[in-house]
Design a protein around this motif. Structure first.
Motif, PDB file in Angstrom:
ATOM      1  N   THR A  42       0.769  -1.307   0.044  1.00 39.60           N
ATOM      2  CA  THR A  42      -0.013  -0.092  -0.157  1.00 39.60           C
ATOM      3  C   THR A  42       0.894   1.169   0.080  1.00 39.60           C
ATOM      4  O   THR A  42       0.492   2.261  -0.816  1.00 39.60           O
ATOM      5  CB  THR A  42      -0.908  -0.144   1.377  1.00 39.60           C
ATOM      6  OG1 THR A  42      -0.234  -0.003   2.392  1.00 39.60           O
ATOM      7  CG2 THR A  42      -1.820  -0.922   1.025  1.00 39.60           C
ATOM      8  N   THR A  43       1.940   1.260   0.739  1.00 45.16           N
ATOM      9  CA  THR A  43       2.811   2.367   0.729  1.00 45.16           C
ATOM     10  C   THR A  43       3.344   2.503  -0.485  1.00 45.16           C
ATOM     11  O   THR A  43       3.581   3.642  -1.048  1.00 45.16           O
ATOM     12  CB  THR A  43       3.857   2.247   1.762  1.00 45.16           C
ATOM     13  OG1 THR A  43       3.317   2.173   3.149  1.00 45.16           O
ATOM     14  CG2 THR A  43       4.924   3.516   1.782  1.00 45.16           C
ATOM     15  N   ARG A  44       4.011   1.523  -1.158  1.00 48.07           N
ATOM     16  CA  ARG A  44       4.589   1.635  -2.656  1.00 48.07           C
ATOM     17  C   ARG A  44       3.603   2.034  -3.624  1.00 48.07           C
ATOM     18  O   ARG A  44       4.052   2.916  -4.412  1.00 48.07           O
ATOM     19  CB  ARG A  44       5.096   0.495  -3.031  1.00 48.07           C
ATOM     20  CG  ARG A  44       5.951   0.295  -4.255  1.00 48.07           C
ATOM     21  CD  ARG A  44       6.418  -0.918  -4.456  1.00 48.07           C
ATOM     22  NE  ARG A  44       7.382  -0.861  -5.625  1.00 48.07           N
ATOM     23  CZ  ARG A  44       6.946  -0.816  -6.874  1.00 48.07           C
ATOM     24  NH1 ARG A  44       5.631  -1.006  -6.983  1.00 48.07           N
ATOM     25  NH2 ARG A  44       7.909  -0.743  -7.882  1.00 48.07           N
ATOM     26  N   SER A  45       2.320   1.473  -3.559  1.00 47.39           N
ATOM     27  CA  SER A  45       1.338   2.121  -4.673  1.00 47.39           C
ATOM     28  C   SER A  45       0.994   3.397  -4.470  1.00 47.39           C
ATOM     29  O   SER A  45       0.812   4.346  -5.585  1.00 47.39           O
ATOM     30  CB  SER A  45       0.370   1.069  -4.739  1.00 47.39           C
ATOM     31  OG  SER A  45      -0.437   1.309  -3.272  1.00 47.39           O
ATOM     32  N   GLN A  46       0.895   4.017  -3.034  1.00 40.51           N
ATOM     33  CA  GLN A  46       0.758   5.462  -2.833  1.00 40.51           C
ATOM     34  C   GLN A  46       1.792   6.509  -3.539  1.00 40.51           C
ATOM     35  O   GLN A  46       1.520   7.293  -4.013  1.00 40.51           O
ATOM     36  CB  GLN A  46       0.481   5.540  -1.301  1.00 40.51           C
ATOM     37  CG  GLN A  46      -0.040   7.161  -0.963  1.00 40.51           C
ATOM     38  CD  GLN A  46      -0.170   7.203   0.408  1.00 40.51           C
ATOM     39  OE1 GLN A  46      -0.037   6.426   1.158  1.00 40.51           O
ATOM     40  NE2 GLN A  46      -0.605   8.403   0.863  1.00 40.51           N
ATOM     41  N   PHE A  47       2.900   5.907  -3.058  1.00 42.09           N
ATOM     42  CA  PHE A  47       4.157   6.596  -3.462  1.00 42.09           C
ATOM     43  C   PHE A  47       4.183   6.798  -4.941  1.00 42.09           C
ATOM     44  O   PHE A  47       4.668   7.600  -5.686  1.00 42.09           O
ATOM     45  CB  PHE A  47       5.454   5.992  -2.748  1.00 42.09           C
ATOM     46  CG  PHE A  47       6.532   6.522  -3.396  1.00 42.09           C
ATOM     47  CD1 PHE A  47       7.034   7.866  -3.101  1.00 42.09           C
ATOM     48  CD2 PHE A  47       7.680   5.952  -4.310  1.00 42.09           C
ATOM     49  CE1 PHE A  47       8.257   8.422  -3.077  1.00 42.09           C
ATOM     50  CE2 PHE A  47       8.666   6.708  -4.760  1.00 42.09           C
ATOM     51  CZ  PHE A  47       8.846   8.008  -4.223  1.00 42.09           C
ATOM     52  N   ARG A  49       1.695   6.412  -7.109  1.00 34.99           N
ATOM     53  CA  ARG A  49       0.545   7.545  -7.819  1.00 34.99           C
ATOM     54  C   ARG A  49       0.894   8.922  -7.392  1.00 34.99           C
ATOM     55  O   ARG A  49       0.986   9.680  -8.397  1.00 34.99           O
ATOM     56  CB  ARG A  49      -0.533   7.136  -7.046  1.00 34.99           C
ATOM     57  CG  ARG A  49      -1.447   6.062  -7.476  1.00 34.99           C
ATOM     58  CD  ARG A  49      -2.764   5.918  -6.956  1.00 34.99           C
ATOM     59  NE  ARG A  49      -2.883   5.941  -5.536  1.00 34.99           N
ATOM     60  CZ  ARG A  49      -2.870   4.767  -4.865  1.00 34.99           C
ATOM     61  NH1 ARG A  49      -2.774   3.493  -5.174  1.00 34.99           N
ATOM     62  NH2 ARG A  49      -2.914   4.874  -3.403  1.00 34.99           N
ATOM     63  N   GLU A  50       1.463   9.229  -6.358  1.00 39.80           N
ATOM     64  CA  GLU A  50       2.161  10.279  -5.962  1.00 39.80           C
ATOM     65  C   GLU A  50       3.078  11.046  -7.210  1.00 39.80           C
ATOM     66  O   GLU A  50       3.230  12.100  -7.661  1.00 39.80           O
ATOM     67  CB  GLU A  50       2.530  10.647  -4.744  1.00 39.80           C
ATOM     68  CG  GLU A  50       1.406  10.695  -3.524  1.00 39.80           C
ATOM     69  CD  GLU A  50       1.943  10.773  -2.212  1.00 39.80           C
ATOM     70  OE1 GLU A  50       3.084  10.868  -2.056  1.00 39.80           O
ATOM     71  OE2 GLU A  50       1.083  10.503  -1.280  1.00 39.80           O
TER      72      GLU A  50
END
Length: 83
Positions: A42-47, A49-50
């Motif tokens: 989840t952290t990697r996918s959010q990073f 996208r940003e």
């Protein structure tokens, strides 16, 4: 006959404290590994996208330029996430 023997041996193994603690420890490690994998994903996918959003904004805000210069400040290629 072999099934009865295996059932008896497994029953005796599960009654010992060492095996019980071993199974509890194994379950705890499995739960920790699953949680860690989920948090990383989840952290990697959010990073990602940003980063894609910031890159797009930088590309759009560069203004009017020669196409050759604009291509030097183009989009970064991001590896697709497996679905």
């Amino acid at each position: 006959m072999i099934q009865l023997l295996l059932k008896k041996e497994l029953t005796e193994l599960l009654r010992t404290t060492k095996v019980t603690w071993l199974l509890v420890g194994l379950a705890a490690l499995l739960g920790l590994a699953l949680y860690n994998g989920y948090a990383y994903s989840t952290t990697r996918s959010q990073f990602l996208r940003e980063s894609q959003h910031i890159t797009y904004q930088q590309f759009i805000s560069q203004g009017d330029k020669n196409p050759h210069l604009g291509a030097h400040f183009g989009f970064y290629a991001y590896k697709l996430l497996p679905t």
